[in-house]
Structures are given as C-alpha cells and as structure tokens.
Scaffold this motif. Sequence first.
Motif, PDB file in Angstrom:
ATOM      1  N   GLU A 235     102.699-117.762 -26.731  1.00  0.00           N
ATOM      2  CA  GLU A 235     102.056-116.744 -25.903  1.00  0.00           C
ATOM      3  C   GLU A 235     101.693-117.307 -24.543  1.00  0.00           C
ATOM      4  OE1 GLU A 235      97.791-114.287 -25.998  1.00  0.00           O
ATOM      5  OE2 GLU A 235      98.614-115.122 -27.859  1.00  0.00           O
ATOM      6  N   THR A 236     101.238-118.560 -24.519  1.00  0.00           N
ATOM      7  CA  THR A 236     100.792-119.207 -23.287  1.00  0.00           C
ATOM      8  C   THR A 236     101.327-120.629 -23.234  1.00  0.00           C
ATOM      9  OG1 THR A 236      98.754-117.924 -23.126  1.00  0.00           O
ATOM     10  CG2 THR A 236      98.765-120.058 -22.023  1.00  0.00           C
ATOM     11  N   ASP A 297      97.013-118.026 -26.775  1.00  0.00           N
ATOM     12  CA  ASP A 297      96.368-118.239 -25.480  1.00  0.00           C
ATOM     13  C   ASP A 297      95.043-118.983 -25.592  1.00  0.00           C
ATOM     14  OD1 ASP A 297      96.254-117.482 -22.489  1.00  0.00           O
ATOM     15  OD2 ASP A 297      94.339-116.765 -23.272  1.00  0.00           O
ATOM     16  N   ARG A 301      94.488-122.931 -24.244  1.00  0.00           N
ATOM     17  CA  ARG A 301      93.556-123.215 -23.149  1.00  0.00           C
ATOM     18  C   ARG A 301      92.441-124.144 -23.603  1.00  0.00           C
ATOM     19  NH1 ARG A 301      94.906-120.316 -18.849  1.00  0.00           N
ATOM     20  NH2 ARG A 301      96.213-118.461 -19.184  1.00  0.00           N
TER      21      ARG A 301
END
Length: 473
Positions: A235-236, A297, A301
């Motif tokens: 996703e990220t 995500d 992060r």
Amino acid sequence: MSNSPLATTDALAQLSSDLQDVVSADQLITATVELEPYSHDWWPLAAKKAQLDEHDHMPDIAVKVKAVDDVAAVLRYASKRGVPVTTRALGSSVTGQPLPSRGGILLDVTGLTGTPVIDAINHTVTVPAAVRGDDLEAYVREQGFTLGHSPQSLNRSSAGGWVATFATGQLSSRYGGIEDLVVGYTVVLADGRTVKLEARPRAAVGTDLRQIFIGSEGTLGVITEVVLKIFPVPETSIVEAFTLPSVRAGIDAIRTLAQSGLRPSLVRLYDETEARHATGRDDLGLPVLFLGNEGIDSVARAEHAAAIELIGDLGAKSLGAEPVEGWLGRRYDFSTVESYLNASGGYAETIEIAGRWSEIAAIYDALTGALAPLADEVLGHFSHIYNQGTSLYVILLGHTTDNRTAAERIEEIWKVAMTTTLANGGELSHHHGSGLARKPYIGLLDEGAASVARDLKRAFDPAGVLNPGKLFD
C-alpha cells in the motif's frame, strides 16, 4: 574441446545419431559456430575469453528442450552412456555455472516457458522454470501481487535459475532469499524420474527435501517448474538515504536494524567510494545508507520512523528520498560493468561474500585493501542483512593493456578475494553461487561437509553426468 570424453569424430557422430532417437533432429545443435556461445555466460572472465576467441567450455552438442519429457529422455540416455550434461537457461550466471567443463551435452532449457498460474487464495504462483524474472513480476503485478524477489539480473534470469543458484534479491531484508520464497518445485533426476517437492505450507514428515536442490547448480537434477510465494503490492513504500560517519558506524547501523525486529524492505550501505556512484554525488565523502519500508501504510510509516530513530543514534544524517529514487530507476542497469568489459583491455568483476557481524568489518578492510592494487576502483557495499551477519559486495573496475592481460587480472582478483575471505572467516559466496569461479577454492572448506555433499552427488547422480566439475564433484 580436449576436456571432452567424446572428442573424436566417430564418437560425436554416434552421439548425434543416438540423440535423434531421443528428441527430434531439429532440436539438436552441432555446428561449431552455434555451439560457441554456450561456452560463455555473464562471468567477466568468460566475456574476455569470448573477445579472445577462446571457447574453453564448449559442449559437443546442444539439445533445445521443448518439454519436460525431453529433459527426462536426455538424462536417461546420458546416465546410461556416461555422457556429461550441463543445463543452461538464460545464461545470466556471473560465475560460470552453465559452462560445460567436460564437453558432452548442453541441455538448453529456455523452451520451458508458459503462462504462470496464480493461486490468489494461497498466495502462490506456479511457473515453468525458464520464464524470465521481469516477465513473471509483470504478470503477477497485473493481478495485484509482487514476487518480493528482485535480483539485479531480474530481466535476464529465470525462476529455475534462482532456485538452482541460491539467488537473493534487493529486498531480501523484508522478503528473504529464494530459500524463503520457494514453496516447491519439480525436478528431473539423473535417471529420468520426475519428482515434485513441496510443503503445504509446512511439512514435518522427515527431512525437507526441497532444500537439497536449492543451490545445487544442476549437479543433482534439472528444475523444470517452480512454485513461489507472492505478496500483495504494498500500500505504501517509503525510501530515504542517510550519510554515516564511517563504514564501521554504518555496519553498526545495519546490524542494529537487523537485530531490532523491524522488517525494512531495503537496506544498502555503500562505502564512501561506491556512494559516489550510487548517489551521483561527489561531494559527500561519506558512506551512505539506503533505507526503505513498505507494506500497510500505518505500519510502514511507523517502522520507518523507528528505524530512523535507531540509526540516528549512530550518526545517520538524512539526504532525503531522491538518491534512493534515482537508484530504483536504474537498479537493473548493468551497463557500467558491460562498458568496461567491452573495452579492449577493460575488466570488471563483482564478487559477493558474507560474514558474521563480529568479523565483517575486518573482512571489509582486508578484502578492499588486498584488492586495491588490482583495479582502478574498488567499490564496496553491504546489501543483505541477517541477525547474525551481512553480505559484502565488492565491485572492481579497471583497464589493462590488452584482453589477455585483463583475463589474467580477473583470475588474480578471484584468487586474492577468495583466499582473503577465507583467511578472515568469511563465506565464499552469498548469492552468486560457485560455478567455475569459486570451484578452485571449495576444497579449502570443511571436509566433513564436503564428504556429505559428495555422498549426495553419488546417490542422486551415480554416473556422475550432471554438470560435472562443479561444486564438490
């Protein structure tokens, strides 16, 4: 071809005649001009030999495989007659695995292709062994998945080759090497039997037989189909570059990451020399770490922030994302090495080894120091990390007076690199396998392990016909 047991006109004619009873006549290659390319791969020494018009590892005949049945038929014939067989797919080896050392039959398996089959429930893909890596990645990407396997040779290597040579990719710190990614595979044994080895998802009924053929380089059987794990496209994805005060500080940083429980997707530490090439900047004068995190995500992060905090305590200073993004755009580019090799008298070599954290800094110092007189530039980076240690990748670039001298220089580089690595407690190879390049130094390894490897060879290949002269043969 003086190393061939078939080096007479009558013997070669008989071999060709016999093989026409095994496969179609149009599958046989006998012309010298068509056999010569099979005596070279991407090993820099082989490239210089080709420029010198020397073909030391040419087969007597090549068979272009159309189906798995062809593989089985050729191996049955060869085992009965004692004819050497060397398997070759896309020929992207940089150490000489697919080069015949005793002539005989070259089994060209590039015909083992077809449409991969995705299992979206169990997250696997089943693929014929000769399907090229970038084609396979593109195919699974269309379905929302990724292999998680990205060797620099992605666009010139095959799924079967990855298993046979113990390959690993640039994102191994998250996804692992091929030994972690392979679910199962089909292998044809020397006597022609076809065996499927797999675990669903884990099996505890005896030894994990899948491990036997991983890294066997065609000496125990011929891999014809592979089942690999696939993963949802992240996703990220976050990337960032950092300077470190010194190589040793950088080693401490990547060791901290490896032992932290985090799962970064990308960890590449460049010494100050290679950092100039990796970043395109000459003004840094410091080692550089490329770091990446990917996945869901919020998790990606959080992990990236935690990683930055860990390496920040060791002196890491951010350079932003741009250096890594630039590298990602050219990470499969082999042109620098190719340009050196294509030049008259030019040479280049890429050698990867591995070592424990307690020894890798000393190995780096010893190896780069010993190799420095042998090239114009010696570049070093660490790109695959584990709880216990890391890989070390050394790239050498240089020019000599002519191609003969360049070939001799490459041989000298290998001797110095292998003996220095062993003297300092390192592993001879991390992910390129052994082939012909490392063969002279395998005898310096533990004899107990070597005797077990030879016992396996005798059990699986009693006639000794599969890729002879490689590994512990």
